[in-house]
Design an enzyme around this catalytic site. Structure first.
Site, mmCIF file in Angstrom:
data_model
loop_
_atom_site.group_PDB
_atom_site.id
_atom_site.type_symbol
_atom_site.label_atom_id
_atom_site.label_comp_id
_atom_site.label_asym_id
_atom_site.label_seq_id
_atom_site.Cartn_x
_atom_site.Cartn_y
_atom_site.Cartn_z
ATOM 1 N N LYS A 207 0.783 -1.108 0.183
ATOM 2 C CA LYS A 207 -0.174 0.137 -0.059
ATOM 3 C C LYS A 207 0.826 1.274 -0.002
ATOM 4 O O LYS A 207 0.484 2.324 -0.387
ATOM 5 C CB LYS A 207 -1.118 -0.083 1.122
ATOM 6 C CG LYS A 207 -1.965 -1.112 0.983
ATOM 7 C CD LYS A 207 -3.052 -0.999 2.009
ATOM 8 C CE LYS A 207 -4.140 -2.288 1.585
ATOM 9 N NZ LYS A 207 -4.048 -3.610 2.112
HETATM 10 C C1 LIG Z 1 -4.388 -4.737 1.455
HETATM 11 C C2 LIG Z 1 -3.638 -5.884 1.241
HETATM 12 C C3 LIG Z 1 -3.930 -6.996 0.421
HETATM 13 C C4 LIG Z 1 -5.219 -6.780 -0.271
HETATM 14 O O1 LIG Z 1 -5.465 -5.901 -1.159
HETATM 15 P P1 LIG Z 1 -6.712 -5.252 -2.006
HETATM 16 O O2 LIG Z 1 -6.314 -4.131 -2.760
HETATM 17 O O3 LIG Z 1 -7.465 -4.733 -0.759
HETATM 18 O O4 LIG Z 1 -7.343 -6.380 -2.518
HETATM 19 C C5 LIG Z 1 -3.113 -7.994 0.172
HETATM 20 N N1 LIG Z 1 -1.949 -8.010 1.068
HETATM 21 C C6 LIG Z 1 -1.767 -7.167 1.968
HETATM 22 C C7 LIG Z 1 -0.337 -7.370 2.606
HETATM 23 C C8 LIG Z 1 -2.475 -6.013 2.128
HETATM 24 O O5 LIG Z 1 -2.163 -4.999 2.848
#
Ligand SMILES: *Cc1c(COP(=O)(O)O)cnc(C)c1O
Length: 468
Positions: free
Chosen positions: A116
């Protein structure tokens, strides 16, 4: 670039919305999500021309059409440089070869150790740029199942132009995740532990946004993966990784650990821009609404399961609405009907034709806790590699569905194993160490407030603090 809502309600004035409008508001005023009116198209030649260029340069070229004319290319280049200089790894999103035709795309080299950061470091600088240009302040409201919160807080801490309110489900994020949020010492950051689940948090955020008077009064902005800028930023590493593996000549398959479907949807957008992605494997834990929808055609909310991959403990995958909008020929009325049915009846059936279209591109796979642990153990034995449980879900799904096409299989590695030390230790016997900048995380002081699962309480809390 002009943007429209998936519910068809905006822009109602006939005036098109620009990137800055959708970026600063997040959720459309008719309850829908914003999408570009059309996607920039990349020819094979355009794609080939990205080869050998640094990540930031590719990012600027890929994102420039999405932000024009609000942000010129030179300003964007500046913003992108600032965002990605926060990444200690020069490649930002390096590929690691696992063997055969299998690769990990490591997206966890940012300041808070999850993918993210790739989008949110950029979002922080976009806020600063756009708000300063308008002489405005904003109130950022978000809900997190763990990783979004820390990434958003790190990206926005200390900004003069933004007051940040981040909800997390009390006791349902890991200690590392919680501490990454609550130990940030910045006056503009407000952590709220909600007595409820992540879906409760997300529902509170949506309800606050859907109260238009409150929204205007507090100048609310969203930072969840419903914000278009995050999707846009995530398309970039699909391009850079595909090009590194031979695109446009060669097609690439991706396996994506999925919760809110932002990352998987970004892959779909990259494909829509012309990137040769033959298939996107949507890997979920037991919270498998998207995998079930792609399998049986029913998008239906189930009970929430708490798993060892908490960042994917999500029942309603918000970005799925954006995909549905395309699958239903961008018919906003139809999407409004489906989303109303989701609210009132807990789910809906996807028609045969849209479902068939989705299945050309996507394959869903739900992975159990035992399978996740076994995959982590296997990666450790086979490659001496410690991976986090979210990544393991996608590795398992990729291997289970098989790679018949002969195309490179790229598994998105979304978190650093040190974010999930308990399960890593249990499975591998290794205690993954935090990188230097987080080494004293467990000694730092925490700051957060607890609120009930109640929108009125949240609004009162924000009102009292939005204007400093
Ligand atoms: C947020 C997250 C996901 C999922 O991603 P999305 O875009 O919400 O589908 C997967 N792995 C990790 C480590 C995350 O922080």
């Amino acid at each position: 670039m002009e943007y429209i809502s998936t519910r068809g309600g905006f822009p109602s004035s006939g005036k098109a919305l620009s990137f800055a409008d959708v970026f600063l508001s997040g959720l459309a005023r008719d309850g829908g999500l914003y999408v570009p009116k059309s996607l920039p198209q990349w020819s094979a030649r355009d794609i080939a021309s990205l080869a050998g260029h640094p990540y930031a340069e590719c990012a600027t070229r890929i994102m420039a059409p999405f932000v024009a004319p609000d942000i010129c290319e030179a300003d964007l280049a500046d913003i992108v440089d600032k965002a990605y200089s926060a990444f200690p790894h020069a490649e930002v999103a390096p590929l690691r070869h696992l063997g055969d035709n299998e690769w990990l795309l490591e997206l966890f080299h940012g300041p808070t150790l999850a993918f993210k950061d790739v989008a949110l470091q950029l979002v922080g600088h976009l806020f600063e740029h756009l708000l300063n240009a308008r002489g405005q302040r904003t109130t950022v409201l978000g809900a997190t199942s763990g990783d979004t919160g820390s990434a958003a807080i790190d990206a926005l801490k200390g900004l003069e132009c933004a007051e940040v309110f981040m909800l997390h489900p009390k006791g349902r994020v890991t200690e590392v995740q919680r501490r990454q949020m609550t130990t940030i010492d910045a006056a503009n950051v407000h952590n709220i532990a909600v007595e409820g689940t992540f879906d409760d948090c997300q529902a509170m955020v949506k309800a606050a946004f859907n109260d238009l008077a409150f929204r205007d009064e507090t100048g609310l902005s969203a930072i969840n993966s419903i914000n278009w800028a995050r999707v846009m930023a995530q398309t970039v590493y699909y391009f850079t990784s595909a090009v590194a593996l031979g695109a446009p000549q060669r097609e690439v398959t991706y396996a994506v650990p999925t919760g809110n479907f932002g990352d998987g949807y970004a892959g779909y957008v990259a494909r829509g821009m012309g990137l040769p992605i033959d298939r996107l494997i949507i890997a979920t834990n037991a919270n498998d609404i998207v995998a079930r929808a792609l399998g049986g055609g029913e998008y239906r909310v189930g009970a929430i399961h708490h798993t060892i991959s908490p960042s994917m403990d999500i029942q309603v995958s918000s970005n799925f609405e954006r995909l549905l909008f395309d699958l239903y020929d961008r018919d906003g009325k139809e999407i409004t009907r489906l989303m109303t049915e989701l609210q009132t009846a807990g789910g809906f059936a996807i028609n045969a034709e849209p479902l068939a279209r989705a299945r050309v591109i996507f394959a869903g796979c739900s992975v159990s806790e035992d399978e996740t642990r076994a995959c982590m153990a296997n990666m450790f034995q086979e490659h001496g590699l410690v991976i986090d449980p979210h990544t393991a879900i996608a590795v398992h799904a990729a291997r289970g569905l098989g790679n018949k096409s002969g195309h490179p299989m790229v598994v998105l590695s979304t978190a650093h194993p040190a974010k999930f030390p308990d399960v890593v230790r249990e499975v591998t016997g290794e205690t993954p160490s935090l990188p230097g900048h987080l080494a004293d995380l467990f000694e730092r002081e925490e700051r957060f407030d607890v609120l009930p699962n109640d929108v009125a309480a949240l609004k009162a809390y924000i009102r009292a603090r939005a204007e400093r």
